[in-house]
Design a protein around this motif. Sequence first.
Motif: not given
Length: 176
Positions: A108-112, A141-145
């Motif tokens: 849901r974009g929370i990590g971003t 997690s890889v994509r987020l980072h």
Amino acid sequence: MSSARTEVQVRPGVEADLDALTDIYNHYVRETAVTFDTAAFSPEERRPWLLSHPVDGPYPLMVATMTAPGEISQEILGYATSSPYRAKPAYGTSVETTVYVAPHAGRRGIGTLLYKALFAALADEDLHRAYAGIAQPNEASVRLHERFGFRHVGTYAEVGRKFGRYWDVAWYEKEL
């Protein structure tokens, strides 16, 4: 009836968040290899971790919350932190970052949102590099980072054992 809609906000973490933050972390301890802790924590056992992230300190704890229309209490959806990379003084300008999202709040974009707030808070600190260790596989997690400018710098093969098997950890770094 209010027409206000639910909104996610990110703010510094406070001691009142401890129970919810512990619950989120314990999910990952019990159910995943995302963390290499193997036993769940009580909130009291997690208190030193929380206190190592003071609101006005160099290692922020950012918390994503949601308040439903007409509600007063905030549901905690996740958190992001930085911590010293290593204890030796020469590592003082390096931090390790991490983000945990409540299991029901993923994708849901929370990590971003959490990482945006964390890196904004870190921008005023005397820091040079951020590091993140990602147990493999963990494509989300890889994509987020990578979205935040981290690049893969190496992988420790079979460095941790959990749930009766060995896990690799990929290491990523980002210039601050």
